[in-house]
Design an enzyme around this catalytic site. Structure first.
Site, mmCIF file in Angstrom:
data_model
loop_
_atom_site.group_PDB
_atom_site.id
_atom_site.type_symbol
_atom_site.label_atom_id
_atom_site.label_comp_id
_atom_site.label_asym_id
_atom_site.label_seq_id
_atom_site.Cartn_x
_atom_site.Cartn_y
_atom_site.Cartn_z
ATOM 1 N N ASN A 176 -10.918 -2.920 -5.221
ATOM 2 C CA ASN A 176 -10.320 -2.011 -6.119
ATOM 3 C C ASN A 176 -10.873 -1.591 -7.453
ATOM 4 O O ASN A 176 -10.448 -0.702 -8.311
ATOM 5 C CB ASN A 176 -8.752 -2.601 -6.471
ATOM 6 C CG ASN A 176 -7.974 -2.300 -5.213
ATOM 7 O OD1 ASN A 176 -7.008 -3.083 -4.920
ATOM 8 N ND2 ASN A 176 -8.152 -1.138 -4.430
ATOM 9 N N ASP A 180 0.724 -1.228 0.004
ATOM 10 C CA ASP A 180 0.178 0.129 -0.013
ATOM 11 C C ASP A 180 0.763 1.283 -0.012
ATOM 12 O O ASP A 180 2.076 1.103 0.619
ATOM 13 C CB ASP A 180 -0.845 0.072 1.246
ATOM 14 C CG ASP A 180 -2.151 0.809 1.139
ATOM 15 O OD1 ASP A 180 -2.338 1.383 -0.095
ATOM 16 O OD2 ASP A 180 -2.852 1.275 2.061
HETATM 17 C C1 IPE Z 1 -5.306 -2.822 -0.078
HETATM 18 O O1 IPE Z 1 -5.101 -1.659 -0.303
HETATM 19 C C2 IPE Z 1 -5.444 -3.501 -1.766
HETATM 20 C C3 IPE Z 1 -4.086 -3.674 -2.061
HETATM 21 C C4 IPE Z 1 -2.778 -3.280 -1.665
HETATM 22 C C5 IPE Z 1 -4.004 -4.187 -3.398
HETATM 23 P P1 IPE Z 1 -6.179 -0.248 -0.424
HETATM 24 O O2 IPE Z 1 -5.259 0.859 -0.575
HETATM 25 O O3 IPE Z 1 -7.078 -0.648 -1.766
HETATM 26 O O4 IPE Z 1 -7.037 -0.458 0.849
HETATM 27 P P2 IPE Z 1 -7.922 0.556 1.725
HETATM 28 O O5 IPE Z 1 -9.097 0.994 0.672
HETATM 29 O O6 IPE Z 1 -7.127 1.806 1.933
HETATM 30 O O7 IPE Z 1 -8.431 -0.050 2.649
HETATM 31 C C1 IPE Z 2 -1.738 0.257 -3.276
HETATM 32 O O1 IPE Z 2 -1.295 1.592 -3.435
HETATM 33 C C2 IPE Z 2 -1.831 -0.355 -4.808
HETATM 34 C C3 IPE Z 2 -3.116 -0.824 -4.995
HETATM 35 C C4 IPE Z 2 -4.313 -0.732 -4.289
HETATM 36 C C5 IPE Z 2 -3.452 -1.507 -6.280
HETATM 37 P P1 IPE Z 2 -2.637 2.568 -3.362
HETATM 38 O O2 IPE Z 2 -2.845 3.231 -4.908
HETATM 39 O O3 IPE Z 2 -3.704 2.213 -2.532
HETATM 40 O O4 IPE Z 2 -1.817 3.964 -2.616
HETATM 41 P P2 IPE Z 2 -2.478 4.944 -1.647
HETATM 42 O O5 IPE Z 2 -3.399 4.042 -0.629
HETATM 43 O O6 IPE Z 2 -3.586 5.817 -2.536
HETATM 44 O O7 IPE Z 2 -1.373 5.626 -1.376
HETATM 45 MG MG MG Z 3 -4.135 2.376 -0.568
#
Ligand code: IPE
Ligand code: IPE
Ligand code: MG
Length: 253
Positions: free
Chosen positions: A72, A24
């Site tokens: 997602n 993340d």
């Molecule tokens: C969880 O991260 C999914 C992945 C890292 C693939 P998100 O960024 O989507 O999670 P939330 O929405 O902040 O809980």
């Molecule tokens: C995690 O990074 C990757 C996926 C969920 C695919 P994010 O895109 O969630 O990164 P933040 O949470 O916005 O920083």
């Molecule tokens: Mg995220």
């Protein structure tokens, strides 16, 4: 390789056999640089190759990476599209390398919402790497822990409906056998980057006794040194599995 000893006399440190990572923080990493989320996702993918090698060196048997959650799909369509194309090019580029490294690839999650091109690339990458014996890389894509439990329940219900199983035989063990990764060790160490402290519907069943490690580091900055910090934290944990570990008590007295 040593066996799974949590006994009183077992002073030798057992490293995690299975590490799972919620990768993340790509969006925030990019935002801090004034860049769009896509740049963060691209930088994030670049971390994976080194991490596989680092886990191999440390005798980790399974590395599971959360790449795309069931939820997602709610991201802006352009971002979803970018993530799908990164996944496709990753599979095409890296499958051969994994084969050379002796790493077996497995992909868990729903596949029916992916394009047929991506579905084919997944099958091909799994096929190319299937004989790898130096470790397993699991990519969780369109994966949700609740989906995983539901699909296991559905499989059991189908066995009951077909007269192959009695409802009374459904217990934790039966469900465990139908969960994704049933044939692999359960998750010992669960890491989440970017400072968020939640599971976000990742592996719910397989994490029943995982140790959790949270770091503020954003995923594109997560390197070998960060992995070692997580492993050091894990080493200091006292895993009890509901029992009592005398050694742990002595150390803390
Ligand atoms: C969880 O991260 C999914 C992945 C890292 C693939 P998100 O960024 O989507 O999670 P939330 O929405 O902040 O809980
Ligand atoms: C995690 O990074 C990757 C996926 C969920 C695919 P994010 O895109 O969630 O990164 P933040 O949470 O916005 O920083
Ligand atoms: Mg995220």
């Amino acid at each position: 390789m040593s066996g799974g000893g949590t006994g009183v006399m077992d002073h030798e440190f057992q490293g995690p056999r299975h590490i799972a990572i919620i990768m993340d923080g790509n969006g925030r990493w990019a935002a801090r640089k004034g860049l769009p989320p896509s740049s963060g996702h691209k930088a994030g993918v670049e971390r994976i190759r080194d991490l596989i090698e680092a886990c191999k060196k440390r005798h980790v048997e399974v590395l599971t990476l959360f790449a795309f959650s069931s939820e997602n799909w709610q991201r802006p369509p352009k971002e979803v599209e970018l993530l799908m194309s990164l996944f496709l090019s990753y599979l095409r580029k890296e499958a051969r390398k994994m084969q050379e490294q002796g790493v077996r690839l497995r992909v868990i999650g729903r596949r029916d919402r992916f394009s047929s091109r991506l579905q084919r690339a997944i099958v091909e990458a799994e096929e190319i790497t299937k004989d790898g014996v130096s470790g397993t890389l699991v990519i969780a894509a369109d994966y949700g822990g609740q989906w995983d439990i539901a699909q296991a329940a559905k499989a059991l219900a189908e066995e009951v409906a077909a007269g192959k199983r009695a409802p009374g035989s459904i217990n934790e063990e039966a469900l465990a056998q139908h969960m994704q990764l049933a044939d692999l060790p359960s998750v010992d160490l669960m890491i989440r980057s970017s400072g968020e402290q939640r599971i976000s519907n990742f592996m719910l069943w397989q994490c029943a006794y995982s140790e959790f490690y949270f770091t503020d580091t954003l995923w594109p900055d997560f390197d070998e040194a960060e992995l070692d910090l997580a492993l050091e934290a894990y080493r200091l944990r006292d895993r009890r599995f509901g029992g009592r570990n005398q050694t742990g008590l002595e150390v803390r007295a």
